[in-house]
Design a protein around this motif. Sequence first.
Motif, PDB file in Angstrom:
ATOM      1  N   ASP A 147       6.136  41.800 106.133  1.00  0.00           N
ATOM      2  CA  ASP A 147       7.859  40.841 105.656  1.00  0.00           C
ATOM      3  C   ASP A 147       7.348  39.296 105.043  1.00  0.00           C
ATOM      4  O   ASP A 147       7.084  39.032 105.660  1.00  0.00           O
ATOM      5  CB  ASP A 147       9.090  41.291 106.648  1.00  0.00           C
ATOM      6  CG  ASP A 147       9.339  42.787 106.624  1.00  0.00           C
ATOM      7  OD1 ASP A 147       9.665  43.192 106.091  1.00  0.00           O
ATOM      8  OD2 ASP A 147       8.690  43.426 107.537  1.00  0.00           O
ATOM      9  N   LEU A 193      13.393  38.156 105.739  1.00  0.00           N
ATOM     10  CA  LEU A 193      14.218  38.801 106.493  1.00  0.00           C
ATOM     11  C   LEU A 193      16.022  39.445 105.652  1.00  0.00           C
ATOM     12  O   LEU A 193      16.671  38.447 105.614  1.00  0.00           O
ATOM     13  CB  LEU A 193      14.224  38.417 107.565  1.00  0.00           C
ATOM     14  CG  LEU A 193      12.814  37.861 109.202  1.00  0.00           C
ATOM     15  CD1 LEU A 193      13.201  37.994 110.445  1.00  0.00           C
ATOM     16  CD2 LEU A 193      12.371  39.182 108.326  1.00  0.00           C
ATOM     17  N   LEU A 252      13.073  46.948 107.439  1.00  0.00           N
ATOM     18  CA  LEU A 252      11.834  45.419 107.329  1.00  0.00           C
ATOM     19  C   LEU A 252      10.580  46.648 107.390  1.00  0.00           C
ATOM     20  O   LEU A 252      10.355  47.625 106.987  1.00  0.00           O
ATOM     21  CB  LEU A 252      11.710  45.629 108.733  1.00  0.00           C
ATOM     22  CG  LEU A 252      12.051  44.267 109.888  1.00  0.00           C
ATOM     23  CD1 LEU A 252      12.136  44.133 111.300  1.00  0.00           C
ATOM     24  CD2 LEU A 252      12.412  43.120 109.401  1.00  0.00           C
ATOM     25  N   ARG A 253      10.187  46.458 106.745  1.00  0.00           N
ATOM     26  CA  ARG A 253       8.612  46.470 106.009  1.00  0.00           C
ATOM     27  C   ARG A 253       7.880  46.337 107.190  1.00  0.00           C
ATOM     28  O   ARG A 253       6.673  47.648 107.813  1.00  0.00           O
ATOM     29  CB  ARG A 253       7.774  46.491 104.907  1.00  0.00           C
ATOM     30  CG  ARG A 253       8.930  45.690 103.978  1.00  0.00           C
ATOM     31  CD  ARG A 253       7.740  44.775 102.535  1.00  0.00           C
ATOM     32  NE  ARG A 253       8.825  45.145 101.363  1.00  0.00           N
ATOM     33  CZ  ARG A 253       8.422  45.973 100.792  1.00  0.00           C
ATOM     34  NH1 ARG A 253       7.605  46.854 100.171  1.00  0.00           N
ATOM     35  NH2 ARG A 253       8.985  45.692  99.126  1.00  0.00           N
ATOM     36  N   SER A 254       7.331  46.063 108.719  1.00  0.00           N
ATOM     37  CA  SER A 254       6.646  46.024 109.377  1.00  0.00           C
ATOM     38  C   SER A 254       6.885  46.814 110.557  1.00  0.00           C
ATOM     39  O   SER A 254       8.258  46.701 110.487  1.00  0.00           O
ATOM     40  CB  SER A 254       6.576  43.938 110.116  1.00  0.00           C
ATOM     41  OG  SER A 254       6.245  43.740 109.499  1.00  0.00           O
TER      42      SER A 254
END
Length: 290
Positions: A165, A168, A209-211
């Motif tokens: 990311d 956020l 979130l991508r994480s």
Amino acid sequence: MYVIENSYLRVEIHSAGAELRSLYDKKQLRELLWQRDPKFWGKSSPVLFPFVGELKDGNYRHDNETYKMPKHGFARNCDFEVVRHTEEEISFLSLSTDVTKQFYPFDFELYLHYKLHHTRLSCTYEVRNRSSFDMLFSIGGHPAFQLDLSPGRDVSDYYLAFPDDHMLKRYFIRDGLLHSQPQWQGLEGLRLYLQNDMFKDDAWVLKDLRSTEIYLKNRIGDYQIKLDFAGFPYLGLWAPMGAPFICVEPWCGVNDLETHTGDLERKEGVIRLDPFSKWRKTWGVTVGQN
């Protein structure tokens, strides 16, 4: 208190709330979990069930009935039964009762499974619907990780690294309820540096979130915790002002929106579980140096 351990970690869990009470790093000889000092917060890692966060006006409606529910639900105050215990694994169980049905009208089994594998501790939530109709619930974790704030160190020496990311998507909580419009929070080289006043208005709620794993580290390079939370659509961040810890909270569910009508079926993040079926989700903590 119950213990599981291996060559790397020693873990203590209490049957009250099946709450993780200690995560001790044997190699670095240090406690990584907040030790429940009531000056800041008298918990260490409660389970949030059957709802995460607060409800609008403290209640909800289901099948034309209105029910009261305390913040974060009631499971953290329940006594759990140990149903399995080996050197590196332990499982706890809490069942619905006549008392819980005064707040939550579903028949359920709630299991918490803790397991060690090398330097990783996993926490698995397993929910079973014992009813002949759909069960609606949310669930989440609330682990508090202790920070070393000895002389010469400050909260701002610590940061959260989000490997996938650059920004956020942060949602504010106002008077216990989730604001519907996000604010974008920039990162410094994929890092969110902690600040003493960052939670002065309440917790941060992160969505989209991508994480699926993040790292809690410090600038000095002698502290690292990885939290993996694939499948959890929300991540909460929180600490009281001036506290020497940070809560990093994987959630399947979230506080009521400010605009919520009170109907459980329309609650954001609510999980629908078919009759006589089960649901499982796991988050984990891996301990290691930079």
